[in-house]
Design a protein around this motif. Structure first.
Motif, PDB file in Angstrom:
ATOM      1  N   CYS A   1      -4.148  -6.564  10.335  1.00 50.90           N
ATOM      2  CA  CYS A   1      -4.847  -6.487   9.056  1.00 50.90           C
ATOM      3  C   CYS A   1      -4.072  -7.203   7.955  1.00 50.90           C
ATOM      4  CB  CYS A   1      -5.074  -5.029   8.666  1.00 50.90           C
ATOM      5  SG  CYS A   1      -6.081  -4.134   9.874  1.00 50.90           S
TER       6      CYS A   1
ATOM      7  N   ASN B   1      -4.032  -7.707   3.816  1.00 51.48           N
ATOM      8  CA  ASN B   1      -4.522  -7.146   2.560  1.00 51.48           C
ATOM      9  C   ASN B   1      -3.920  -7.925   1.392  1.00 51.48           C
ATOM     10  OD1 ASN B   1      -5.853  -4.911   3.951  1.00 51.48           O
ATOM     11  ND2 ASN B   1      -3.796  -4.117   4.298  1.00 51.48           N
TER      12      ASN B   1
ATOM     13  N   ALA C   1      -8.163  -5.320  -3.717  1.00 49.38           N
ATOM     14  CA  ALA C   1      -7.624  -6.111  -2.616  1.00 49.38           C
ATOM     15  C   ALA C   1      -8.757  -6.809  -1.877  1.00 49.38           C
ATOM     16  CB  ALA C   1      -6.847  -5.224  -1.648  1.00 49.38           C
TER      17      ALA C   1
ATOM     18  N   SER D   1       0.806  -1.222   0.000  1.00 43.20           N
ATOM     19  CA  SER D   1       0.000   0.000   0.000  1.00 43.20           C
ATOM     20  C   SER D   1       0.838   1.270   0.000  1.00 43.20           C
ATOM     21  CB  SER D   1      -0.928   0.011   1.221  1.00 43.20           C
ATOM     22  OG  SER D   1      -0.165  -0.020   2.423  1.00 43.20           O
TER      23      SER D   1
ATOM     24  N   ASN E   1     -11.485  -4.177  -0.788  1.00 41.84           N
ATOM     25  CA  ASN E   1     -10.695  -2.998  -0.460  1.00 41.84           C
ATOM     26  C   ASN E   1      -9.950  -2.559  -1.719  1.00 41.84           C
ATOM     27  OD1 ASN E   1      -9.535  -0.970   1.080  1.00 41.84           O
ATOM     28  ND2 ASN E   1      -8.866  -2.350   2.716  1.00 41.84           N
TER      29      ASN E   1
ATOM     30  N   SER F   1      -9.426  -7.892   2.046  1.00 37.85           N
ATOM     31  CA  SER F   1      -8.846  -7.581   3.352  1.00 37.85           C
ATOM     32  C   SER F   1      -9.558  -8.300   4.490  1.00 37.85           C
ATOM     33  CB  SER F   1      -8.898  -6.070   3.609  1.00 37.85           C
ATOM     34  OG  SER F   1      -8.131  -5.361   2.663  1.00 37.85           O
TER      35      SER F   1
END
Length: 208
Positions: A108, A110, A89, A51, A81, A91
């Protein structure tokens, strides 16, 4: 929120979890550990950075909502996401609570779906056949599909797979094939042996 010794210990342990997941799921899954006791500088660790965020970056809106509400859902899995550059994505966000029931961290995951969607497209194309073609051909002996289907059904009733059948189960299978007449199909024993991944001798022994 004032950070206690318990919080520091939990965060330290979660850093190890995040590192392990990052190494296991590399390179397609970004693993981010958020310290929700400091939402303005929440990102405590980030592995397989997809990200473009940095350690010390603020919490997302999901992290802020979780930090503000102890009743917030603890596990939110497989939600859609988007990475900052537009890549799609999938997630999953897992909230970590202290002994008082307050959220102090979030782990988290992703997953970058770009590669998987491209791979899926290629596999679909590779596995496609022209169902409108006039030619029909099979390289298996006549009746082979019926035998395999009966074996699949038999294994499914037992909650197992054809290749995992035990000796007594194979014997019961052979009795069923005989009663249905499928054991009379040409090269039936060869078909069964290949499908069960056992020798012909084993199949003949089971059929006694």
């Amino acid at each position: 929120m004032k950070k206690t010794a318990e919080h520091q210990n939990l965060l330290a342990q979660m850093q190890q979890v995040a590192e392990g997941l990052g190494k296991t799921l590399a390179p397609f899954c970004e693993v981010v550990l958020h310290d929700l006791t400091e939402p303005e500088h929440a990102i405590l660790a980030i592995h397989n950075n997809l990200s473009g965020r940095d350690v010390g970056a603020p919490a997302t809106e999901l992290g802020l909502a979780r930090a503000a509400d102890p009743a917030f859902e603890q596990v939110i899995a497989n939600y859609p996401n988007t990475f900052p550059d537009g890549r799609l994505a999938k997630s999953t966000s897992i909230g970590i609570k202290d002994s008082q029931g307050h959220y102090i961290a979030a782990l988290c995951l992703n997953v970058d779906l770009t590669v998987f969607r491209s791979l899926n497209t290629m596999l679909t194309q590779f596995g496609s056949v022209d169902t409108a073609a006039a030619i029909t051909e099979t390289m298996a002996p006549s009746g082979a599909d019926a035998i395999r289907q009966r074996i699949d059904q038999f294994a499914a009733r037992l909650g197992t797979t054809p290749r995992a059948l035990k000796s007594e189960e194979r014997k019961a299978l052979m009795r069923e094939l005989k009663e249905s007449g499928l054991s009379e199909v040409r090269r039936a024993m060869d078909i069964v042996a290949a499908y069960l991944n056992v020798s012909r001798a084993t199949v003949y022994n089971d059929a006694r």
